[in-house]
Scaffold this motif. Structure first.
Motif, PDB file in Angstrom:
ATOM      1  N   SER A  50       0.806  -1.223   0.000  1.00 34.10           N
ATOM      2  CA  SER A  50       0.000   0.000   0.000  1.00 34.10           C
ATOM      3  C   SER A  50       0.842   1.277   0.000  1.00 34.10           C
ATOM      4  CB  SER A  50      -0.958   0.003   1.193  1.00 34.10           C
ATOM      5  OG  SER A  50      -0.224  -0.033   2.406  1.00 34.10           O
ATOM      6  N   GLU A  51       1.909   1.291   0.777  1.00 34.53           N
ATOM      7  CA  GLU A  51       2.736   2.497   0.857  1.00 34.53           C
ATOM      8  C   GLU A  51       3.410   2.795  -0.485  1.00 34.53           C
ATOM      9  OE1 GLU A  51       6.713   4.047   3.146  1.00 34.53           O
ATOM     10  OE2 GLU A  51       5.467   2.552   4.143  1.00 34.53           O
ATOM     11  N   GLU A  52       3.949   1.762  -1.113  1.00 30.59           N
ATOM     12  CA  GLU A  52       4.629   1.967  -2.390  1.00 30.59           C
ATOM     13  C   GLU A  52       3.656   2.400  -3.486  1.00 30.59           C
ATOM     14  OE1 GLU A  52       8.072  -0.193  -4.998  1.00 30.59           O
ATOM     15  OE2 GLU A  52       6.748  -1.483  -3.844  1.00 30.59           O
ATOM     16  N   PHE A  53       2.482   1.773  -3.537  1.00 29.03           N
ATOM     17  CA  PHE A  53       1.499   2.121  -4.561  1.00 29.03           C
ATOM     18  C   PHE A  53       0.978   3.547  -4.349  1.00 29.03           C
ATOM     19  CE2 PHE A  53      -2.739   1.694  -6.639  1.00 29.03           C
ATOM     20  CZ  PHE A  53      -2.257   1.496  -7.918  1.00 29.03           C
ATOM     21  N   ALA A  54       0.749   3.931  -3.089  1.00 25.12           N
ATOM     22  CA  ALA A  54       0.305   5.300  -2.793  1.00 25.12           C
ATOM     23  C   ALA A  54       1.364   6.311  -3.221  1.00 25.12           C
ATOM     24  CB  ALA A  54      -0.013   5.441  -1.305  1.00 25.12           C
ATOM     25  N   ARG A  55       2.636   5.984  -2.993  1.00 26.75           N
ATOM     26  CA  ARG A  55       3.731   6.881  -3.410  1.00 26.75           C
ATOM     27  C   ARG A  55       3.745   7.030  -4.923  1.00 26.75           C
ATOM     28  NH1 ARG A  55       9.161   4.518  -1.720  1.00 26.75           N
ATOM     29  NH2 ARG A  55       7.570   3.079  -1.590  1.00 26.75           N
ATOM     30  N   TRP A  56       3.541   5.934  -5.645  1.00 29.45           N
ATOM     31  CA  TRP A  56       3.509   5.995  -7.109  1.00 29.45           C
ATOM     32  C   TRP A  56       2.358   6.885  -7.589  1.00 29.45           C
ATOM     33  CZ3 TRP A  56       4.361   0.251  -9.033  1.00 29.45           C
ATOM     34  CH2 TRP A  56       5.660  -0.148  -8.700  1.00 29.45           C
ATOM     35  N   LEU A  57       1.205   6.756  -6.948  1.00 30.73           N
ATOM     36  CA  LEU A  57       0.070   7.595  -7.324  1.00 30.73           C
ATOM     37  C   LEU A  57       0.327   9.068  -7.006  1.00 30.73           C
ATOM     38  CD1 LEU A  57      -2.865   5.302  -6.172  1.00 30.73           C
ATOM     39  CD2 LEU A  57      -2.286   5.907  -8.522  1.00 30.73           C
ATOM     40  N   ASP A 115      13.765   9.431 -21.515  1.00 26.66           N
ATOM     41  CA  ASP A 115      15.015   8.680 -21.339  1.00 26.66           C
ATOM     42  C   ASP A 115      15.026   7.950 -19.992  1.00 26.66           C
ATOM     43  OD1 ASP A 115      17.733   7.944 -22.142  1.00 26.66           O
ATOM     44  OD2 ASP A 115      18.385   9.313 -20.551  1.00 26.66           O
ATOM     45  N   ALA A 116      14.599   8.628 -18.931  1.00 32.18           N
ATOM     46  CA  ALA A 116      14.560   8.003 -17.601  1.00 32.18           C
ATOM     47  C   ALA A 116      13.553   6.859 -17.567  1.00 32.18           C
ATOM     48  CB  ALA A 116      14.214   9.045 -16.543  1.00 32.18           C
ATOM     49  N   ALA A 117      12.418   7.042 -18.235  1.00 36.88           N
ATOM     50  CA  ALA A 117      11.408   5.981 -18.263  1.00 36.88           C
ATOM     51  C   ALA A 117      11.918   4.759 -19.018  1.00 36.88           C
ATOM     52  CB  ALA A 117      10.120   6.509 -18.890  1.00 36.88           C
ATOM     53  N   ASP A 122      13.589  -2.311 -16.892  1.00 31.01           N
ATOM     54  CA  ASP A 122      13.952  -3.527 -16.171  1.00 31.01           C
ATOM     55  C   ASP A 122      13.911  -3.364 -14.652  1.00 31.01           C
ATOM     56  OD1 ASP A 122      14.399  -4.835 -18.587  1.00 31.01           O
ATOM     57  OD2 ASP A 122      16.484  -4.170 -18.678  1.00 31.01           O
ATOM     58  N   GLN A 123      13.675  -2.161 -14.191  1.00 33.29           N
ATOM     59  CA  GLN A 123      13.639  -1.899 -12.757  1.00 33.29           C
ATOM     60  C   GLN A 123      12.217  -2.131 -12.242  1.00 33.29           C
ATOM     61  OE1 GLN A 123      14.682   2.130 -11.897  1.00 33.29           O
ATOM     62  NE2 GLN A 123      14.545   1.881  -9.680  1.00 33.29           N
ATOM     63  N   THR A 124      12.076  -2.795 -11.105  1.00 34.34           N
ATOM     64  CA  THR A 124      10.754  -3.013 -10.509  1.00 34.34           C
ATOM     65  C   THR A 124      10.699  -2.340  -9.144  1.00 34.34           C
ATOM     66  OG1 THR A 124      11.429  -5.090  -9.486  1.00 34.34           O
ATOM     67  CG2 THR A 124      10.419  -5.229 -11.681  1.00 34.34           C
ATOM     68  N   GLY A 125       9.493  -2.240  -8.622  1.00 33.05           N
ATOM     69  CA  GLY A 125       9.327  -1.666  -7.300  1.00 33.05           C
ATOM     70  C   GLY A 125       9.935  -2.561  -6.237  1.00 33.05           C
ATOM     71  N   ASP A 126      10.173  -2.002  -5.056  1.00 34.02           N
ATOM     72  CA  ASP A 126      10.752  -2.779  -3.964  1.00 34.02           C
ATOM     73  C   ASP A 126       9.810  -3.894  -3.510  1.00 34.02           C
ATOM     74  OD1 ASP A 126      13.002  -1.197  -3.986  1.00 34.02           O
ATOM     75  OD2 ASP A 126      12.213   0.193  -2.482  1.00 34.02           O
ATOM     76  N   ILE A 127       8.531  -3.608  -3.509  1.00 32.36           N
ATOM     77  CA  ILE A 127       7.548  -4.581  -3.043  1.00 32.36           C
ATOM     78  C   ILE A 127       6.657  -5.050  -4.187  1.00 32.36           C
ATOM     79  CG2 ILE A 127       5.583  -4.905  -1.484  1.00 32.36           C
ATOM     80  CD1 ILE A 127       6.959  -2.782   0.321  1.00 32.36           C
ATOM     81  N   ILE A 128       6.234  -4.123  -5.028  1.00 24.36           N
ATOM     82  CA  ILE A 128       5.358  -4.465  -6.140  1.00 24.36           C
ATOM     83  C   ILE A 128       6.230  -4.873  -7.328  1.00 24.36           C
ATOM     84  CG2 ILE A 128       3.547  -3.626  -7.672  1.00 24.36           C
ATOM     85  CD1 ILE A 128       2.891  -1.517  -5.532  1.00 24.36           C
ATOM     86  N   PRO A 129       6.076  -6.101  -7.818  1.00 29.80           N
ATOM     87  CA  PRO A 129       6.942  -6.571  -8.910  1.00 29.80           C
ATOM     88  C   PRO A 129       6.465  -6.098 -10.285  1.00 29.80           C
ATOM     89  CG  PRO A 129       5.519  -8.339  -8.212  1.00 29.80           C
ATOM     90  CD  PRO A 129       5.216  -7.177  -7.314  1.00 29.80           C
ATOM     91  N   VAL A 130       6.325  -4.805 -10.443  1.00 34.39           N
ATOM     92  CA  VAL A 130       5.879  -4.191 -11.697  1.00 34.39           C
ATOM     93  C   VAL A 130       6.958  -3.220 -12.135  1.00 34.39           C
ATOM     94  CG1 VAL A 130       4.096  -2.730 -12.746  1.00 34.39           C
ATOM     95  CG2 VAL A 130       3.455  -4.421 -11.042  1.00 34.39           C
ATOM     96  N   SER A 131       7.155  -3.132 -13.439  1.00 29.51           N
ATOM     97  CA  SER A 131       8.170  -2.225 -13.967  1.00 29.51           C
ATOM     98  C   SER A 131       7.892  -0.785 -13.542  1.00 29.51           C
ATOM     99  CB  SER A 131       8.209  -2.305 -15.497  1.00 29.51           C
ATOM    100  OG  SER A 131       9.116  -1.360 -16.016  1.00 29.51           O
ATOM    101  N   VAL A 132       8.932  -0.089 -13.170  1.00 28.20           N
ATOM    102  CA  VAL A 132       8.819   1.300 -12.733  1.00 28.20           C
ATOM    103  C   VAL A 132       8.600   2.243 -13.916  1.00 28.20           C
ATOM    104  CG1 VAL A 132      10.003   3.102 -11.385  1.00 28.20           C
ATOM    105  CG2 VAL A 132      10.257   0.739 -10.751  1.00 28.20           C
ATOM    106  N   ILE A 133       8.645   1.716 -15.126  1.00 32.18           N
ATOM    107  CA  ILE A 133       8.421   2.570 -16.306  1.00 32.18           C
ATOM    108  C   ILE A 133       7.061   3.259 -16.228  1.00 32.18           C
ATOM    109  CG2 ILE A 133       7.485   0.732 -17.766  1.00 32.18           C
ATOM    110  CD1 ILE A 133       8.929   2.081 -20.133  1.00 32.18           C
ATOM    111  N   TYR A 134       6.065   2.573 -15.638  1.00 32.57           N
ATOM    112  CA  TYR A 134       4.725   3.167 -15.550  1.00 32.57           C
ATOM    113  C   TYR A 134       4.710   4.377 -14.623  1.00 32.57           C
ATOM    114  CZ  TYR A 134       3.673  -1.238 -17.759  1.00 32.57           C
ATOM    115  OH  TYR A 134       3.677  -2.295 -18.617  1.00 32.57           O
TER     116      TYR A 134
END
Length: 170
Positions: A50-57, A115-117, A122-134
């Motif tokens: 929840s904390e990681e997903f809230a930070r992404w939002l 470029d950063a995206a 290949d990078q994923t979140g610490d807890i959520i195994p989804v690409s950080v590109i999103y």
């Protein structure tokens, strides 16, 4: 020129509406996730994601909502000089140079945001195994929305009798 101006105004208004709905959705999701996480934490069942997903939002809210602020003149700007000078061609030139400089800055941020995206595929979140590109794509998305508004303002300064209506900050 009127057709181009009308097209840019329509695009700017639609992008603003999309950004508004995205920001509302993001804020709603953050609220639900954080409140749900607080109540679940009190019950001893807090989700780890929840904390990681809230930070992404929240990152999405920051970049998408910045285009809303740009459209409504809510960004910080120094307009005292321009507003104190009676209309002259110099005022129009100052406003146009300001708008073009903002456009150049936004193009720079767009380039490096993409470029950063791409580098984060290949990078994923610490807890959520989804690409950080999103998450990182929120930067160029918000910048593209702002570019639409700035292009409308640049065209507006050319066609309007009152270029002060097209200041980036009020």
């Amino acid at each position: 020129m009127d057709k181009i101006m009308q097209l840019l105004k329509t695009a700017s208004d639609r992008v603003d509406r999309i950004a508004m709905w995205m920001s509302i959705l993001y804020a709603f999701l953050v609220t639900v996730i954080v409140l749900g996480s607080v109540f679940l934490r009190m019950a001893g069942r807090a989700p780890s994601w929840s904390e990681e997903f809230a930070r992404w939002l929240l990152i999405g809210i920051a970049f998408v909502s910045s285009s809303i602020a740009l459209k409504r003149g809510g960004h910080i700007g120094i307009t005292v000089l321009v507003k104190s000078i009676p209309y002259t061609p110099l005022v129009k030139l100052i406003i146009q140079i300001s708008n073009i400089l903002v456009l150049i800055f936004l193009l720079y941020v767009l380039w490096f945001g993409i470029d950063a995206a791409i580098k984060a595929v290949d990078q994923t979140g610490d807890i959520i195994p989804v690409s950080v590109i999103y998450v990182k794509l929120q930067i160029p998305l918000g910048v593209l929305m702002m570019i639409v508004h700035v292009l409308y303002y640049i065209a507006g300064v050319f066609t309007s009798d009152d270029p002060k209506k097209f200041l980036l900050s009020q």
